[in-house]
Motif scaffolding. Structure first.
Motif, short mmCIF file in Angstrom:
data_model
loop_
_atom_site.label_atom_id
_atom_site.label_comp_id
_atom_site.label_asym_id
_atom_site.label_seq_id
_atom_site.Cartn_x
_atom_site.Cartn_y
_atom_site.Cartn_z
N TYR A 172 0.83 -1.20 0.00
CA TYR A 172 0.00 0.00 0.00
C TYR A 172 0.87 1.25 0.00
O TYR A 172 0.56 2.25 -0.67
N TYR A 173 1.95 1.20 0.74
CA TYR A 173 2.87 2.34 0.86
C TYR A 173 3.55 2.62 -0.47
O TYR A 173 3.59 3.76 -0.95
N HIS A 174 4.07 1.57 -1.11
CA HIS A 174 4.84 1.77 -2.33
C HIS A 174 3.96 1.94 -3.56
O HIS A 174 4.31 2.69 -4.49
N GLU A 175 2.82 1.26 -3.60
CA GLU A 175 1.94 1.41 -4.75
C GLU A 175 1.37 2.83 -4.82
O GLU A 175 1.15 3.37 -5.90
N ALA A 176 1.11 3.42 -3.64
CA ALA A 176 0.58 4.78 -3.62
C ALA A 176 1.55 5.79 -4.25
O ALA A 176 1.14 6.79 -4.82
N MET A 177 2.84 5.50 -4.13
CA MET A 177 3.84 6.38 -4.73
C MET A 177 4.12 6.02 -6.19
O MET A 177 4.46 6.90 -6.99
N SER A 178 3.97 4.75 -6.55
CA SER A 178 4.36 4.29 -7.88
C SER A 178 3.26 4.43 -8.92
O SER A 178 3.51 4.82 -10.07
N PHE A 179 2.02 4.10 -8.56
CA PHE A 179 0.97 4.00 -9.56
C PHE A 179 0.62 5.32 -10.25
O PHE A 179 0.33 5.31 -11.45
N PRO A 180 0.61 6.45 -9.54
CA PRO A 180 0.33 7.70 -10.28
C PRO A 180 1.33 7.93 -11.42
O PRO A 180 0.92 8.29 -12.53
N ALA A 181 2.62 7.73 -11.14
CA ALA A 181 3.62 7.92 -12.20
C ALA A 181 3.46 6.87 -13.29
O ALA A 181 3.59 7.17 -14.49
N LEU A 182 3.15 5.62 -12.91
CA LEU A 182 2.98 4.57 -13.90
C LEU A 182 1.77 4.83 -14.79
O LEU A 182 1.79 4.54 -15.99
N ASN A 183 0.70 5.40 -14.22
CA ASN A 183 -0.48 5.73 -15.02
C ASN A 183 -0.16 6.82 -16.05
O ASN A 183 -0.64 6.78 -17.20
N ILE A 184 0.64 7.80 -15.65
CA ILE A 184 1.04 8.86 -16.59
C ILE A 184 1.87 8.26 -17.72
O ILE A 184 1.70 8.58 -18.90
N ILE A 185 2.78 7.36 -17.34
CA ILE A 185 3.63 6.73 -18.36
C ILE A 185 2.77 5.92 -19.33
O ILE A 185 2.95 5.96 -20.55
N ALA A 186 1.79 5.16 -18.77
CA ALA A 186 0.96 4.30 -19.62
C ALA A 186 0.11 5.11 -20.58
O ALA A 186 -0.18 4.66 -21.70
N SER A 187 -0.32 6.31 -20.17
CA SER A 187 -1.19 7.12 -21.02
C SER A 187 -0.42 8.02 -21.97
O SER A 187 -1.02 8.68 -22.83
N SER A 188 0.90 8.06 -21.85
CA SER A 188 1.70 8.97 -22.68
C SER A 188 1.89 8.45 -24.09
O SER A 188 2.15 9.23 -25.01
N GLY A 189 1.77 7.16 -24.27
CA GLY A 189 1.96 6.58 -25.60
C GLY A 189 3.40 6.31 -25.96
O GLY A 189 3.68 5.63 -26.94
N SER A 190 4.34 6.85 -25.22
CA SER A 190 5.76 6.63 -25.51
C SER A 190 6.49 6.38 -24.19
O SER A 190 7.00 7.32 -23.58
N PRO A 191 6.49 5.14 -23.73
CA PRO A 191 7.12 4.82 -22.45
C PRO A 191 8.59 5.25 -22.43
O PRO A 191 9.32 5.03 -23.40
N PRO A 192 9.03 5.91 -21.36
CA PRO A 192 10.44 6.34 -21.27
C PRO A 192 11.37 5.15 -21.11
O PRO A 192 10.98 4.09 -20.61
N LYS A 193 12.59 5.32 -21.50
CA LYS A 193 13.59 4.26 -21.36
C LYS A 193 14.38 4.37 -20.06
O LYS A 193 15.03 3.43 -19.65
N ARG A 194 14.34 5.55 -19.45
CA ARG A 194 15.08 5.76 -18.22
C ARG A 194 14.16 6.41 -17.19
O ARG A 194 13.32 7.25 -17.54
N VAL A 195 14.33 6.03 -15.92
CA VAL A 195 13.51 6.56 -14.84
C VAL A 195 14.43 7.03 -13.72
O VAL A 195 15.37 6.33 -13.34
N LEU A 196 14.16 8.23 -13.22
CA LEU A 196 14.92 8.77 -12.10
C LEU A 196 14.09 8.63 -10.83
O LEU A 196 12.96 9.11 -10.79
N MET A 197 14.64 7.99 -9.82
CA MET A 197 13.99 7.89 -8.52
C MET A 197 14.84 8.62 -7.49
O MET A 197 16.04 8.36 -7.39
N LEU A 198 14.23 9.53 -6.77
CA LEU A 198 14.93 10.27 -5.71
C LEU A 198 14.51 9.67 -4.38
O LEU A 198 13.33 9.65 -4.05
N GLY A 199 15.47 9.19 -3.65
CA GLY A 199 15.15 8.45 -2.42
C GLY A 199 14.98 6.98 -2.76
O GLY A 199 15.75 6.42 -3.54
N GLY A 200 13.94 6.37 -2.22
CA GLY A 200 13.68 4.96 -2.55
C GLY A 200 14.71 4.00 -2.06
O GLY A 200 14.93 2.94 -2.67
#
Length: 308
Positions: free
Chosen positions: A273-301
């Motif tokens: 619940y803790y990690h999905e709440a942080m991950s899913f919003p960004a994943l939904n944006i990526i999924a709706s963008s039509g062009s998935p990025p090849k690199r992801v920057l995570m600060l902290g984690g």
């Protein structure tokens, strides 16, 4: 002569009505008698004649829907199928699955435990001797083997055997203490005609005794565990931070908790619940963008939960 309420007579015989027994008490006693009666109509089995699920699985019952890879399970008298409640097979399947997830050899490698569960209505020899002989027959008498024998007839009983139980160093709880608690719970369920619940309680007792925090998926004995003592399993200190891993209880299940600089971060039971709440919003944006990025920057984690 009988006296009537309106005309009391000292010469009338005194009739004492029997004390009323609460319906719940009658029901419990009836269930106990029904559970113990299972063994009346079947012949006694000795360990030498008890089926081996590796060689004659057809004599042990149909457990094809169970998600178990290593556990040996046998129920030749069909106690789980004929139980008073239809959920006993499901309870057994969940308990075995939780055990394998936490204790199986494929999970813990050289620290894994090989488990056998035998249900029998009546035994030709004392149940402990039956269990000891069957542990040898099922090749569970080495240091990684453990066997649970549940006797569903004759008012119910339970015995534990296997090479692992001969090593008292493997116990995190006092052997006599955990056995007394487990025996009382298991036999109580057997007398109520609930063999699946008895299996669950037996495995929970074993997890308490030999596994401590490793048995995270198993329900803990005794229900509410607010008084369970936290135990530090690991400490990591760097120039920047101090991390500690605790064994504790989350509700009615064992769990592990991560603390950073003495502040609790999350438990392994609720971390999704803790990690999905942080991950899913960004994943939904990526999924709706039509062009998935090849690199992801995570600060902290730093705990790795978002990355995995």
């Amino acid at each position: 002569r009988h006296a009537t309420p309106s005309t009391p007579s000292s010469s009338a015989p005194c009739m004492r009505m029997p004390a009323m027994v609460p319906p719940r008490t009658l029901a419990v006693h009836a269930l106990a008698l029904m559970g113990s009666a299972v063994g009346i109509f079947v012949s006694e089995l000795s360990a030498s004649h008890y089926p081996d699920p590796r060689r004659t699985p057809e004599k042990c019952g149909n457990f094809s829907k169970f998600e178990m890879d290593e556990t040996l399970l046998c129920d030749p008298h069909f106690a789980l199928v004929r139980a008073l409640r239809a959920d006993q097979l499901d309870i057994t399947a969940a308990a075995v699955s939780a055990w394998e997830e936490d204790f199986a050899v494929q999970t813990l490698r050289s620290f894994g435990v090989r488990l056998g569960i035998a249900l029998v209505a009546r035994t030709a020899e004392p149940i402990q001797r039956f269990a000891d002989d069957l542990a040898v027959a099922w090749s569970l008498d080495d240091e990684a083997g453990v066997l649970v024998v549940l006797k569903t007839g004759d008012m119910g009983s339970v015995a534990f055997s296997g090479g692992l139980l001969r090593d008292e160093a493997a116990f995190e709880a006092a052997p006599d203490e955990w056995f007394a608690t487990t025996f009382q719970l298991v036999v109580g369920s057997l007398r109520l005609g609930l063999p699946g619940k008895a299996v669950e309680q037996a495995l929970s007792g074993l997890a308490d005794a030999i596994g401590g925090g490793l048995g995270r998926g198993m329900p803990m004995l005794g229900g509410d565990n607010a008084d369970v003592e936290q135990v530090v399993l690991d400490e990591i200190k760097t120039n920047f931070q101090e991390a500690e891993v605790y064994r504790t209880a989350c509700g009615e299940q064992r769990c592990l908790e991560l603390h950073l600089d003495e502040a609790r971060q999350f438990s392994d039971r609720f971390e999704r619940y803790y990690h999905e709440a942080m991950s899913f919003p960004a994943l939904n944006i990526i999924a709706s963008s039509g062009s998935p990025p090849k690199r992801v920057l995570m600060l902290g984690g730093g705990d790795g939960g978002v990355a995995t």
